[in-house]
Write a protein that holds these residues in place. Structure first.
Motif, short mmCIF file in Angstrom:
data_model
loop_
_atom_site.label_atom_id
_atom_site.label_comp_id
_atom_site.label_asym_id
_atom_site.label_seq_id
_atom_site.Cartn_x
_atom_site.Cartn_y
_atom_site.Cartn_z
N ALA A 59 0.67 -1.12 0.09
CA ALA A 59 0.02 -0.09 0.15
C ALA A 59 0.76 1.27 0.09
O ALA A 59 0.36 2.15 -0.70
CB ALA A 59 -1.06 0.10 1.30
N PHE A 60 2.24 1.32 0.66
CA PHE A 60 2.83 2.31 0.93
C PHE A 60 4.20 2.28 -0.31
O PHE A 60 4.71 3.18 0.08
CB PHE A 60 3.10 2.57 2.17
CG PHE A 60 2.01 2.73 3.15
CD1 PHE A 60 0.72 3.28 2.83
CD2 PHE A 60 2.06 2.49 4.48
CE1 PHE A 60 -0.32 3.42 3.47
CE2 PHE A 60 0.98 2.21 5.13
CZ PHE A 60 -0.18 2.89 4.89
N LYS A 61 4.28 1.66 -1.08
CA LYS A 61 5.25 1.37 -1.79
C LYS A 61 5.57 2.44 -2.74
O LYS A 61 4.97 3.46 -3.15
CB LYS A 61 4.88 0.35 -3.12
CG LYS A 61 6.57 0.06 -3.71
CD LYS A 61 6.03 -1.11 -4.75
CE LYS A 61 7.44 -1.31 -5.37
NZ LYS A 61 7.32 -2.45 -6.36
N SER A 62 6.76 3.37 -2.50
CA SER A 62 7.05 4.47 -3.06
C SER A 62 6.55 5.74 -2.42
O SER A 62 6.36 6.76 -2.93
CB SER A 62 6.89 4.69 -4.60
OG SER A 62 7.86 3.68 -5.24
N LYS A 63 6.00 5.73 -1.26
CA LYS A 63 5.25 6.40 -0.43
C LYS A 63 5.93 6.88 0.57
O LYS A 63 6.37 5.85 1.67
CB LYS A 63 3.92 6.29 -0.23
CG LYS A 63 3.01 6.10 -1.69
CD LYS A 63 1.66 5.82 -1.16
CE LYS A 63 0.69 5.60 -2.35
NZ LYS A 63 -0.62 5.18 -2.13
N VAL A 64 6.31 8.18 1.14
CA VAL A 64 6.91 8.46 2.40
C VAL A 64 5.72 8.61 3.36
O VAL A 64 4.76 9.00 3.16
CB VAL A 64 7.15 10.07 2.13
CG1 VAL A 64 7.61 10.60 3.64
CG2 VAL A 64 8.72 9.98 1.32
N THR A 65 6.03 8.11 4.57
CA THR A 65 4.99 7.78 5.71
C THR A 65 5.62 8.34 6.79
O THR A 65 6.24 7.69 7.54
CB THR A 65 4.62 6.22 5.78
OG1 THR A 65 5.84 5.49 5.85
CG2 THR A 65 4.05 5.67 4.32
N GLY A 66 5.16 9.43 7.11
CA GLY A 66 5.64 10.38 8.41
C GLY A 66 4.72 9.86 9.59
O GLY A 66 3.79 9.21 9.45
N MET A 67 5.30 10.09 10.83
CA MET A 67 4.73 9.70 11.98
C MET A 67 4.85 10.63 13.10
O MET A 67 5.92 11.40 13.12
CB MET A 67 5.55 8.38 12.56
CG MET A 67 5.71 7.23 11.68
SD MET A 67 6.64 5.94 12.42
CE MET A 67 8.36 6.69 12.59
#
Length: 181
Positions: A99-107
């Motif tokens: 689902a998050f391939k090549s996507k930045v996922t901040g926290m």
């Protein structure tokens, strides 16, 4: 580019406030970024039952599709009992493995005390990585003392860290986009 912020709680407002601050910081850094906010308390995301997404209610479909349509994301979570809330974990369970391939996922994390600051690293980050997210080096941890009675962030260091998180997320996502071109 579309940045989606998710507040992974169904009670309180501190996590939602923190996620919105990241969205506003990103928009201030780049006016061309489209931002969208999902507050899980506004949706009835059904429990995962192992059936295709189309068999779930409209809220579940909308939230999952909004997340999947994002170019990059920021996840906000409160910490309860040294873990993320079940409602957020349930949402992750609805997503495909890439689902998050090549996507930045901040926290961005909120908690009652500083005793929970490692939950981000040891619980949330592995989930984002498993779903193939690109996780920035920076993340932001807030505790109750960083907010006033109106749930506004009053700690200037936190405000600066939110700005730096947004800046790093934008840089990483643009770099990923440029490498695909």
């Amino acid at each position: 580019m579309k940045l989606v912020g998710i507040s992974g709680s169904i009670i309180g407002s501190k996590t939602a406030k923190a996620v919105n601050e990241v969205l506003m910081a990103a928009k201030a850094l780049d006016q061309n970024i489209e931002v969208e906010f999902i507050d899980l308390k506004d949706y009835e995301v059904e429990f995962v039952k192992g059936t295709p997404l189309s068999s779930y209610n409209q809220d579940t479909i909308k939230v999952v599709n909004t997340i999947q349509s994002a170019d990059f994301l920021v996840f906000g979570t409160p910490i309860y009992q040294a873990s993320i809330p079940g409602v957020l974990k349930n949402l992750f369970d609805h997503l495909p493995i890439d689902a998050f391939k090549s996507k930045v996922t901040g926290m961005i994390t909120t908690a009652g005390t500083d005793k929970h600051f490692l939950v981000t690293e040891y619980h949330l980050k592995p989930i984002l990585i498993y779903l193939k997210g690109v996780v920035p080096v920076r993340n932001v941890f807030l505790q109750n003392s960083d907010f006033n009675k109106e749930n506004e962030i009053i700690n200037d260091d936190i405000t600066n860290r939110i700005h730096e998180l947004a800046k790093e997320m934008i840089f990483l996502q643009k770099s990923l986009k440029d490498s695909d071109a």
